[in-house]
Design a protein around this motif. Structure first.
Motif, PDB file in Angstrom:
ATOM      1  N   THR A   1       0.840  -1.195   0.000  1.00 38.13           N
ATOM      2  CA  THR A   1       0.000   0.000   0.000  1.00 38.13           C
ATOM      3  C   THR A   1       0.878   1.248   0.000  1.00 38.13           C
ATOM      4  O   THR A   1       1.771   1.406   0.837  1.00 38.13           O
ATOM      5  CB  THR A   1      -0.915   0.011   1.221  1.00 38.13           C
ATOM      6  OG1 THR A   1      -1.705  -1.183   1.212  1.00 38.13           O
ATOM      7  CG2 THR A   1      -1.824   1.222   1.211  1.00 38.13           C
ATOM      8  N   CYS A   2       0.645   2.137  -0.979  1.00 41.54           N
ATOM      9  CA  CYS A   2       1.440   3.351  -1.062  1.00 41.54           C
ATOM     10  C   CYS A   2       0.677   4.396  -1.850  1.00 41.54           C
ATOM     11  O   CYS A   2      -0.250   4.088  -2.592  1.00 41.54           O
ATOM     12  CB  CYS A   2       2.798   3.086  -1.716  1.00 41.54           C
ATOM     13  SG  CYS A   2       2.695   2.530  -3.423  1.00 41.54           S
ATOM     14  N   ALA A   3       1.060   5.654  -1.657  1.00 37.80           N
ATOM     15  CA  ALA A   3       0.512   6.779  -2.406  1.00 37.80           C
ATOM     16  C   ALA A   3       1.664   7.466  -3.116  1.00 37.80           C
ATOM     17  O   ALA A   3       2.732   7.685  -2.529  1.00 37.80           O
ATOM     18  CB  ALA A   3      -0.213   7.755  -1.487  1.00 37.80           C
TER      19      ALA A   3
ATOM     20  N   LEU B   1      -1.817  12.858  -7.134  1.00 32.96           N
ATOM     21  CA  LEU B   1      -1.698  11.848  -6.100  1.00 32.96           C
ATOM     22  C   LEU B   1      -2.454  10.599  -6.527  1.00 32.96           C
ATOM     23  O   LEU B   1      -3.630  10.666  -6.877  1.00 32.96           O
ATOM     24  CB  LEU B   1      -2.250  12.370  -4.775  1.00 32.96           C
ATOM     25  CG  LEU B   1      -2.108  11.443  -3.561  1.00 32.96           C
ATOM     26  CD1 LEU B   1      -0.647  11.202  -3.249  1.00 32.96           C
ATOM     27  CD2 LEU B   1      -2.818  12.036  -2.353  1.00 32.96           C
TER      28      LEU B   1
ATOM     29  N   MET C   1      -3.219   6.503  -5.443  1.00 31.22           N
ATOM     30  CA  MET C   1      -3.235   5.546  -4.337  1.00 31.22           C
ATOM     31  C   MET C   1      -3.260   4.143  -4.902  1.00 31.22           C
ATOM     32  O   MET C   1      -4.066   3.822  -5.777  1.00 31.22           O
ATOM     33  CB  MET C   1      -4.471   5.779  -3.454  1.00 31.22           C
ATOM     34  CG  MET C   1      -4.480   4.948  -2.192  1.00 31.22           C
ATOM     35  SD  MET C   1      -3.188   5.478  -1.028  1.00 31.22           S
ATOM     36  CE  MET C   1      -3.405   4.254   0.267  1.00 31.22           C
TER      37      MET C   1
ATOM     38  N   ASN D   1      -3.366   0.050  -3.710  1.00 29.26           N
ATOM     39  CA  ASN D   1      -3.612  -0.874  -2.612  1.00 29.26           C
ATOM     40  C   ASN D   1      -2.594  -1.995  -2.609  1.00 29.26           C
ATOM     41  O   ASN D   1      -1.923  -2.263  -3.612  1.00 29.26           O
ATOM     42  CB  ASN D   1      -5.027  -1.455  -2.723  1.00 29.26           C
ATOM     43  CG  ASN D   1      -6.098  -0.384  -2.582  1.00 29.26           C
ATOM     44  OD1 ASN D   1      -5.943   0.561  -1.798  1.00 29.26           O
ATOM     45  ND2 ASN D   1      -7.175  -0.516  -3.342  1.00 29.26           N
TER      46      ASN D   1
END
Length: 385
Positions: A293-295, A339, A341, A343
């Motif tokens: 998980t990262c943005a 941005l 996102m 998962n």
């Protein structure tokens, strides 16, 4: 009553047979996929001691249409020609030899790979490349060139017509070129003169070396060999080495290795890896590459500096002088960061598609992948070449 019995048909459930057919088709596809992903031992390993040997030689290509070396800039081409003339019994006067301008001759390096078990008389391909300032080898012929190994011994002799895959034309100040003209090949251009002693000894154990070391693959190869030839035939020494007990006699040994190399196994999946070529901006993704998980937010900052020179003229009757003054304009532009996102568990392929959709360039993609790796969100090895 009898007629009714003859015409009666057994009842079949309408939903069973389609389900069975679908199950059989799925099983067939699974078996086909398993077979297609299997690999032979020949493709995964190499026999220790069975290897190619590199050969190299220096020679001359003649018959060029004025595209050879310039003697004033490449003096070794003229020296090579004079040495060749002396071996052929031609002695030129000193004045003539010093004024030679061979535009139809090019000095070249000739390279070749001597395959294992090559015997005298066999022919191999050679590659010819210029070492001077010749512009093209098209139409040239390679003169007899000895090819030597790392030990300084001559193992082959090359000669023949050079084939160049490129094409070029020039007229006046215009020119057109496709591919490269300064390198070519001579198919079956070298004849083997000396055999190389093979490292495969007639007796003793045979060692198999894995191209990609893997403990699981080495263990599977050992188990597959033992299942086919009997227990104790093979032993996995480490992740890249399998020791095999082969028959001592040459005929049985050759047949044994032929059968062994044709065996199929299911190799381990390669490690998750991302290969990045920073020079060309190429990114190659391996399988099993996933993300945590990262943005991601990435923006571009560009600074443009334009300088325009203007002349300052004095009055017509003044005593001043003309002065050139620069006018500099600096522009700074920063794109808005978008941005995104992601998962956990999403594949890197989906990430790349998303980044391409927002217009990320290859250099941006490389920077983002490296940042993901530093943040611990990229479960893969990054290899920069």
């Amino acid at each position: 009553m009898l007629s009714s019995l003859k015409t009666a048909r057994p009842l079949r459930p309408t939903g069973v047979w389609p389900a069975l057919r679908a199950l059989a088709s799925a099983w067939l596809l699974f078996c086909v996929s398993m077979v297609s992903s299997a690999a032979t031992i020949r493709d995964l390993t190499a026999i220790e001691g069975v290897r190619i040997n590199q050969l190299v030689g220096y020679g001359l290509v003649v018959g060029l249409a004025g595209t050879g070396d310039q003697a004033t800039q490449v003096p070794f081409t003229t020296q090579s020609m004079l040495a060749m003339f002396q071996r052929l019994g031609i002695n030129l006067p000193p004045g003539v030899a010093s004024n030679l301008q061979p535009k139809n001759v090019a000095a070249v390096l000739v390279t070749a790979n001597l395959p294992p078990f090559a015997r005298p008389g066999q022919q191999i391909d050679v590659t010819v490349s210029t070492v001077g300032n010749a512009s093209s080898l098209a139409g040239g012929s390679l003169i007899m060139t000895p090819l030597k190994g790392a030990d300084g011994q001559t193992y082959a002799v090359a000669q023949g017509n050079v084939v160049v895959s490129g094409y070029g034309a020039k007229s006046g100040g215009s020119s057109s070129q496709t591919n490269f003209l300064t390198a070519g090949t001579v198919a079956n251009g070298a004849t083997v003169e000396r055999a190389v002693t093979s490292g495969l000894q007639p007796g003793g154990a045979v060692v198999l070396s894995l191209g990609t070391p893997s403990f699981g693959t080495a263990s599977r190869i050992s188990e597959r060999i033992n299942e086919t030839f009997g227990p104790g035939t093979a032993l996995a020494i480490d992740a890249g080495t399998i020791q095999v007990n082969a028959p001592p006699t040459p005929g049985e040994r050759t047949a044994f290795l032929g059968r062994l190399q044709a065996l199929e196994i299911q190799p381990d999946a390669p490690p998750a890896r991302v290969v990045v070529d920073a020079r060309s901006g190429t990114v190659v993704l391996g399988q099993n590459v996933t993300l945590g998980t990262c943005a991601v937010a990435h923006g571009n900052l560009s600074v443009t500096i334009d300088t325009e020179y203007q002349a300052s003229q004095p009055n017509p009757f003044g005593a001043g002088q003309t002065v050139v003054t620069p006018k500099t304009d600096v522009k700074v532009q920063q794109d808005k960061a978008k941005l995104m996102m992601f998962n956990a568990g999403v594949t890197l392929e989906a990430v790349v598609r998303a980044l391409n959709a927002v217009g990320a360039s290859p250099s941006d993609l490389i920077a983002i992948l490296q940042a993901m790796k530093s943040a611990g969100a990229l479960q893969a090895q990054i290899e920069v070449i």
